[in-house]
Design a protein around this motif. Structure first.
Motif, PDB file in Angstrom:
ATOM      1  N   ARG A 138       0.810  -1.219   0.000  1.00 56.31           N
ATOM      2  CA  ARG A 138       0.000   0.000   0.000  1.00 56.31           C
ATOM      3  C   ARG A 138       0.840   1.265   0.000  1.00 56.31           C
ATOM      4  O   ARG A 138       0.382   2.313  -0.463  1.00 56.31           O
ATOM      5  N   ILE A 139       2.078   1.192   0.486  1.00 53.50           N
ATOM      6  CA  ILE A 139       2.929   2.370   0.548  1.00 53.50           C
ATOM      7  C   ILE A 139       3.075   3.026  -0.812  1.00 53.50           C
ATOM      8  O   ILE A 139       3.164   4.250  -0.928  1.00 53.50           O
ATOM      9  N   TYR A 140       3.035   2.221  -1.872  1.00 53.84           N
ATOM     10  CA  TYR A 140       3.234   2.770  -3.213  1.00 53.84           C
ATOM     11  C   TYR A 140       1.996   3.494  -3.742  1.00 53.84           C
ATOM     12  O   TYR A 140       2.091   4.243  -4.716  1.00 53.84           O
ATOM     13  N   VAL A 141       0.851   3.285  -3.109  1.00 52.03           N
ATOM     14  CA  VAL A 141      -0.317   4.103  -3.428  1.00 52.03           C
ATOM     15  C   VAL A 141      -0.068   5.537  -2.973  1.00 52.03           C
ATOM     16  O   VAL A 141      -0.325   6.502  -3.703  1.00 52.03           O
ATOM     17  N   PHE A 142       0.500   5.663  -1.776  1.00 56.75           N
ATOM     18  CA  PHE A 142       0.757   6.994  -1.210  1.00 56.75           C
ATOM     19  C   PHE A 142       1.929   7.676  -1.900  1.00 56.75           C
ATOM     20  O   PHE A 142       1.906   8.900  -2.125  1.00 56.75           O
ATOM     21  N   THR A 143       2.967   6.918  -2.256  1.00 59.67           N
ATOM     22  CA  THR A 143       4.093   7.537  -2.962  1.00 59.67           C
ATOM     23  C   THR A 143       3.672   7.990  -4.356  1.00 59.67           C
ATOM     24  O   THR A 143       4.124   9.039  -4.834  1.00 59.67           O
ATOM     25  N   THR A 144       2.789   7.209  -4.992  1.00 58.81           N
ATOM     26  CA  THR A 144       2.273   7.610  -6.304  1.00 58.81           C
ATOM     27  C   THR A 144       1.477   8.909  -6.186  1.00 58.81           C
ATOM     28  O   THR A 144       1.602   9.810  -7.027  1.00 58.81           O
ATOM     29  N   ALA A 145       0.664   9.011  -5.128  1.00 57.62           N
ATOM     30  CA  ALA A 145      -0.117  10.240  -4.893  1.00 57.62           C
ATOM     31  C   ALA A 145       0.811  11.434  -4.680  1.00 57.62           C
ATOM     32  O   ALA A 145       0.533  12.551  -5.148  1.00 57.62           O
ATOM     33  N   PHE A 146       1.935  11.206  -4.009  1.00 59.49           N
ATOM     34  CA  PHE A 146       2.907  12.275  -3.768  1.00 59.49           C
ATOM     35  C   PHE A 146       3.523  12.752  -5.084  1.00 59.49           C
ATOM     36  O   PHE A 146       3.683  13.960  -5.317  1.00 59.49           O
ATOM     37  N   VAL A 147       3.838  11.804  -5.957  1.00 59.47           N
ATOM     38  CA  VAL A 147       4.377  12.150  -7.278  1.00 59.47           C
ATOM     39  C   VAL A 147       3.343  12.934  -8.081  1.00 59.47           C
ATOM     40  O   VAL A 147       3.684  13.898  -8.781  1.00 59.47           O
TER      41      VAL A 147
END
Length: 435
Positions: free
Chosen positions: A211-220
Motif C-alpha cells: 500500500r505504501i506505493y499508493v501513497f508515494t504515487t499520490a505524492f508524485v
C-alpha cells in the motif's frame, strides 16, 4: 563489495541531471562514472548482449541511430561547416544511452531492491522540489542549496536567468506562478523525471502489492500538478483512468482510491483557474492555454521543424534550422519563432538523426510494442498506458528518447526485467505442480 558498487550505480541513475554542472572536460561527473562502471562490467554486457534478445536488439537500434547520425554529421562537417567535435560528442552520447540502460538492467536484474532504492532517491528529489515551493517555510534555504549545484554557470547563461526567476518567485511569495523544478534548472526536465518515477511507483505497487506505493504515487501526482505542466498532468490523468478501466485486480477499497485520485486530478485541472481567480485576477499557467507564447505558437513551431527536416532530409545544422525558423517568423508574423525549437520531441528526431531517424524510431516502437505484448495482462496494460502518456508529454517538449531523455531508458528496461520475472514465476509454478 558488489552490493556497494550497485548502490553507487543506482544513486547515479536516480540522480541523472542533478549534478550535470560538475564536469571533467565535456563529460558530467555522473556520466563519466557511468562509463567507468560500464567498462567494469563490460564482460557481463557482452554476455547479456548475446543471451538476451531484447537487449541485443535494443542495443542494435541505438547503434543504428548512432551510425546514421555519424554519417549525417560527417556530411554536414564536410559541406556545411559543422564543427567536427560534434561528431565525437554525439557518438559519446549514443554510447551513454547504451551504458545507462545496461547499468539499470544489470542492478535491477540482480535484485528489485535497487529499483526501490532508486524510487527512494526519486522521492527525496520530489520532497526537495516541494520544499522549494514559495509556500514552504524552507523555500529560500532549499533554493540556496540548489544554487550550489549550478554555481559554475555564467551569469548570462539562460539557466542562470531561470534560477534568478525562481528566486524572485520565492522571495516575493508568488506561489500561483511558481512551477516546481526540483534540483533541475528546467521544469521540463523535472516533468520527464516525474513521468518515469510515476511509472516506477505504479510498477512497484502492482509488483509488490504494498500500500505504501499508493501513497508515494499520490505524492508524485501532487508534485506533477505543482509543475503546472499541462501535458504531464493530462498524461498522468489518462494513465490513471486507463488503469481503472483496464486493470481489474483491485479490491473495492483500492478502486475507491483510484477513483478518488482521478476525481481530484480532474477537479484540479477544471477548477484551479476558478480557485486562483478568487484570490487573484491572474490564473495559473496550468489552466490558461494562451498565457505562454509557445502555447499559441506551437503548431507553427512544429511546422517549422517539419519544414526544416523536409528541406534538409540528410541532416541540418543550427544555422540552417535558424534560417528556416526565421523565414517562418517573417511569413506568419511571429518574431519569437526564430528563437525557439520545435517543442515536439518526435519532430526533433528528424533534426537530430535526419529523416532516416523517423524510420528507425518507427521500427524501434514496433519492437518495444512487440515485447510488451509478451507480458501478463496487467503489466502489458500498464506499459501501454505509460507509452501513451509519454507520447502526450513529449509532443509538447523538445526532449525525447535518444535525444536527451535518459530516464525513459530505465522505464524501457523494465519490460525485459518483468518478462524474466514472469517466466521465472511460471517455471516455479510448473516445478511445484510436478512435485
Amino acid at each position: 563489495m558488489k552490493s556497494v558498487v550497485f548502490i553507487i550505480i543506482a544513486f547515479l541513475l536516480a540522480t541523472n541531471n542533478v549534478f550535470i554542472d560538475f564536469r571533467v572536460g565535456s563529460l558530467s561527473i555522473d556520466r563519466l562514472l557511468e562509463f567507468l562502471f560500464f567498462g567494469l562490467f563490460l564482460n557481463t554486457f557482452i554476455k547479456e548482449f548475446f543471451a538476451n534478445a531484447f537487449f541485443k536488439k535494443f542495443t542494435l537500434f541505438v547503434v543504428s541511430l548512432a551510425i546514421v547520425q555519424l554519417i549525417s554529421n560527417a556530411l554536414l562537417a564536410s559541406f556545411h561547416g559543422l564543427e567536427s567535435m560534434i561528431l565525437l560528442e554525439d557518438l559519446f552520447k549514443s554510447l551513454s544511452f547504451i551504458a545507462y540502460s545496461f547499468l539499470f538492467y544489470l542492478i535491477v536484474k540482480e535484485d528489485l531492491w535497487y529499483l526501490k532504492f532508486i524510487v527512494f532517491i526519486h522521492l527525496l528529489i520530489c520532497l526537495f522540489a516541494l520544499l522549494q515551493h514559495p509556500l514552504s517555510p524552507l523555500s529560500s534555504e532549499i533554493h540556496d542549496i540548489k544554487l550550489q549545484l549550478y554555481s559554475n554557470i555564467d551569469q548570462e547563461d539562460a539557466r542562470s536567468i531561470k534560477l534568478k526567476n525562481q528566486e524572485t518567485h520565492i522571495d516575493f511569495g508568488v506561489s500561483n506562478k511558481f512551477r516546481l523544478s526540483g534540483p533541475f534548472v528546467s521544469t521540463t526536465t523535472f516533468s520527464y523525471f516525474l513521468m518515469v518515477t510515476f511509472l516506477f511507483n505504479l510498477y512497484l505497487y502492482f509488483r509488490t502489492h504494498k500500500r505504501i506505493y499508493v501513497f508515494t504515487t499520490a505524492f508524485v501526482i501532487l508534485c506533477s500538478i505543482l509543475t503546472q505542466t499541462r501535458s504531464l498532468v493530462i498524461a498522468i490523468a489518462i494513465i490513471l483512468i486507463g488503469i481503472f478501466i483496464l486493470i481489474n485486480n483491485y479490491s473495492r477499497f483500492n478502486n475507491l482510491k483510484v477513483i478518488s485520485t482521478v476525481i481530484l486530478l480532474v477537479t484540479s485541472l477544471v477548477f484551479m483557474n476558478k480557485f486562483d481567480s478568487f484570490f487573484d485576477e491572474n490564473t495559473t499557467r496550468l489552466t490558461n492555454l494562451t498565457e505562454n507564447p509557445t502555447s499559441t505558437g506551437r503548431p507553427l513551431l512544429w511546422l517549422a521543424g517539419l519544414k526544416a527536416v523536409a528541406k534538409h532530409p540528410l541532416g541540418i545544422t543550427d544555422a540552417q534550422y535558424n534560417t528556416v525558423k526565421q523565414d517562418m517568423s517573417k511569413q506568419y508574423g511571429k518574431n519569437g519563432l526564430g528563437y525557439l525549437n520545435s517543442h515536439n520531441g518526435l519532430i526533433n528526431i528528424g533534426i537530430n538523426y535526419s529523416a532516416i531517424g523517423y524510420f528507425i524510431i518507427f521500427m524501434f516502437s514496433l519492437f518495444i510494442l512487440k515485447y510488451t505484448r509478451l507480458l501478463s495482462k496487467n503489466f502489458k496494460s500498464l506499459f501501454y498506458l505509460f507509452f501513451i502518456g509519454y507520447l502526450i508529454n513529449i509532443f509538447f517538449h523538445n526532449n525525447f528518447i535518444f535525444i536527451s531523455d535518459y530516464d525513459i531508458l530505465m522505464a524501457l528496461m523494465l519490460i525485459p526485467l518483468q518478462y524474466i520475472y514472469e517466466q521465472e514465476q511460471l517455471n516455479e509454478t510448473k516445478t511445484n505442480e510436478l512435485i
